[in-house]
Design an enzyme around this catalytic site. Structure first.
Site, PDB file in Angstrom:
ATOM      1  N   TYR A 106       0.806  -1.219   0.000  1.00  0.00           N
ATOM      2  CA  TYR A 106       0.000   0.000   0.000  1.00  0.00           C
ATOM      3  C   TYR A 106       0.844   1.277   0.000  1.00  0.00           C
ATOM      4  O   TYR A 106       0.369   2.343  -0.381  1.00  0.00           O
ATOM      5  CB  TYR A 106      -0.984  -0.015   1.172  1.00  0.00           C
ATOM      6  CG  TYR A 106      -2.202  -0.851   0.863  1.00  0.00           C
ATOM      7  CD1 TYR A 106      -3.095  -0.477  -0.144  1.00  0.00           C
ATOM      8  CD2 TYR A 106      -2.453  -2.038   1.540  1.00  0.00           C
ATOM      9  CE1 TYR A 106      -4.194  -1.258  -0.460  1.00  0.00           C
ATOM     10  CE2 TYR A 106      -3.549  -2.831   1.228  1.00  0.00           C
ATOM     11  CZ  TYR A 106      -4.418  -2.430   0.236  1.00  0.00           C
ATOM     12  OH  TYR A 106      -5.509  -3.193  -0.101  1.00  0.00           O
ATOM     13  N   GLU A 164      -7.700 -29.163   8.288  1.00  0.00           N
ATOM     14  CA  GLU A 164      -7.550 -28.536   6.968  1.00  0.00           C
ATOM     15  C   GLU A 164      -8.445 -27.312   6.802  1.00  0.00           C
ATOM     16  O   GLU A 164      -7.972 -26.234   6.478  1.00  0.00           O
ATOM     17  CB  GLU A 164      -7.876 -29.547   5.866  1.00  0.00           C
ATOM     18  CG  GLU A 164      -7.836 -28.930   4.468  1.00  0.00           C
ATOM     19  CD  GLU A 164      -8.394 -29.841   3.384  1.00  0.00           C
ATOM     20  OE1 GLU A 164      -8.624 -29.331   2.268  1.00  0.00           O
ATOM     21  OE2 GLU A 164      -8.611 -31.036   3.631  1.00  0.00           O
ATOM     22  N   ASP A 195      -9.498 -33.567   4.207  1.00  0.00           N
ATOM     23  CA  ASP A 195     -10.428 -34.271   3.318  1.00  0.00           C
ATOM     24  C   ASP A 195      -9.720 -35.445   2.646  1.00  0.00           C
ATOM     25  O   ASP A 195      -8.509 -35.387   2.384  1.00  0.00           O
ATOM     26  CB  ASP A 195     -10.958 -33.335   2.229  1.00  0.00           C
ATOM     27  CG  ASP A 195     -11.936 -32.294   2.765  1.00  0.00           C
ATOM     28  OD1 ASP A 195     -12.508 -32.518   3.845  1.00  0.00           O
ATOM     29  OD2 ASP A 195     -12.130 -31.256   2.088  1.00  0.00           O
TER      30      ASP A 195
END
Length: 368
Positions: free
Chosen positions: A110, A196, A249
């Site tokens: 920025y 996760e 997963d």
């Protein structure tokens, strides 16, 4: 305590001097080239090729000593802008280290939006510079914003003296942006559980997992982990010397995320020593669990072509042969052509994950 603080400050001072000295040498080479009327160049190790990565079972993926490099030329239209951006980052780092102050990568972007154009460019250059200088990013006084969350039996002190308590059962604490500055870690946790996905993490938090099971620490990097989440797990593992489990997963993406915590990544292989946790264990969700628990077929998802390609890529990774049990699970997924999210266990029962699956896994050793 005072002696430790003095040692820490002395170490910081020496590290700062080393960074300043290295940057001065880089700039001196640029000035020398200009004085000879030659276009200056910068040589960076290539962080996007497996040719630059070797595997060590005690460390994980690390940058090999025979680096494949890329040359950033100041007189080439394709790389001249990147050259000037790197020099600017070096200038910012030099000022930060000299004044012993810190800035986030977001701050840098920025302050110079026109020069860098995007946050991603700043992120990439900071890592390139860290790799080029062979200094960990925190030694450059550039911090990254954290996206990870942590909860459980854990208290510690931030570098500014703020005391952090992660024991709240209803809300998680944001992972610190300055892991190196964390001190006075206090915990009775018997293990660390890496989750996760944020959605699963929040569900386990609501179900009071950290209190229902033996004292533990739960952390999520909200998918692909940021460096601070990885540094935090590594620091806790170093200090507490307790097991680290992963809950991901049963799909190629989840397996890759778990491998990043355990073995590291190609892009950050130059800092593997500080990021990897070699003892990480795969708690679940295992592809074999789907058969063993008879998860309903309608809760399973067919592998996509992208999934199959990712799986093939994982099976070629140098660390897979180190984990024959993991290899079997991946081959089973490849054979069955199905994947499943952790939430698929809700098809067996709404609280099956927290009340049955995780307690039984941890009690009877159902991990790899």
């Amino acid at each position: 305590m005072q002696s430790n603080a003095m040692t820490h400050r002395r170490g910081d001072y020496e590290s700062n001097l080393e960074v300043l000295n290295i940057i001065e040498n880089v700039i001196l080479e640029i000035v020398t080239c200009l004085s000879k009327n030659e276009p200056p160049t910068l040589v960076l190790p290539n962080r996007s090729t497996w040719d630059n990565v070797s595997f060590d079972s005690a460390i994980g993926l690390q940058m090999s000593s025979t680096n494949v490099v890329k040359t950033i030329r100041s007189d080439c239209p394709k790389s001249s802008q990147y050259f000037s951006q790197i020099v600017k980052i070096l200038s910012v780092i030099y000022t930060l280290v000299q004044s012993n102050s810190y800035a986030t990568k977001r701050d840098i972007y920025y302050n110079y939006t026109q020069l860098f154009g995007s946050q991603k460019t700043v992120d990439q250059i900071v890592d390139d510079v860290s790799c080029m200088l062979k200094m960990p990013r925190r030694a450059l006084h550039v911090l990254a914003s954290s996206k990870g969350l942590i909860s459980g039996d854990l208290c510690y002190m931030e570098e500014d003296g703020t005391r952090i308590n992660c024991n709240s059962s209803s809300a998680a604490v944001a992972v610190s942006s300055n892991i190196e500055g964390i001190q006075n870690i206090v915990s009775s946790a018997r293990f660390i559980l890496i989750v996760e996905k944020d959605a699963t993490f929040q569900r386990l938090l609501q179900d009071g997992l950290c209190t229902r099971l033996s004292p533990c620490i739960m952390i999520t990097g909200k998918g692909f982990p940021d460096v601070n989440s990885r540094l935090m797990v590594r620091k806790l593992w170093d200090v507490l010397e307790i097991p680290v489990f992963t809950l991901v997963d049963a799909d190629p993406h989840g397996i890759e995320i778990m491998c990043i915590y355990k073995y590291g990544s190609m892009a950050m292989s130059f800092e593997a020593q500080n990021l990897t946790i070699p003892s990480v264990m795969w708690l679940g969700l295992l592809p074999s669990d789907l058969e063993r628990l008879q998860v309903p077929r309608n809760a399973l998802i067919p592998l996509t072509k992208a999934d199959e390609n990712k799986l093939k890529s994982l099976l070629k990774r140098p660390y897979v042969l180190e984990q024959p049990e993991w290899l079997k699970e991946m081959e089973l997924m490849q054979k069955n052509k199905f994947k499943a999210e952790i939430q698929s266990l809700a098809a067996i029962g709404p609280d099956f994950l927290t009340s049955v699956y995780l307690p039984n896994k941890l009690r009877y050793g159902g991990w790899l």
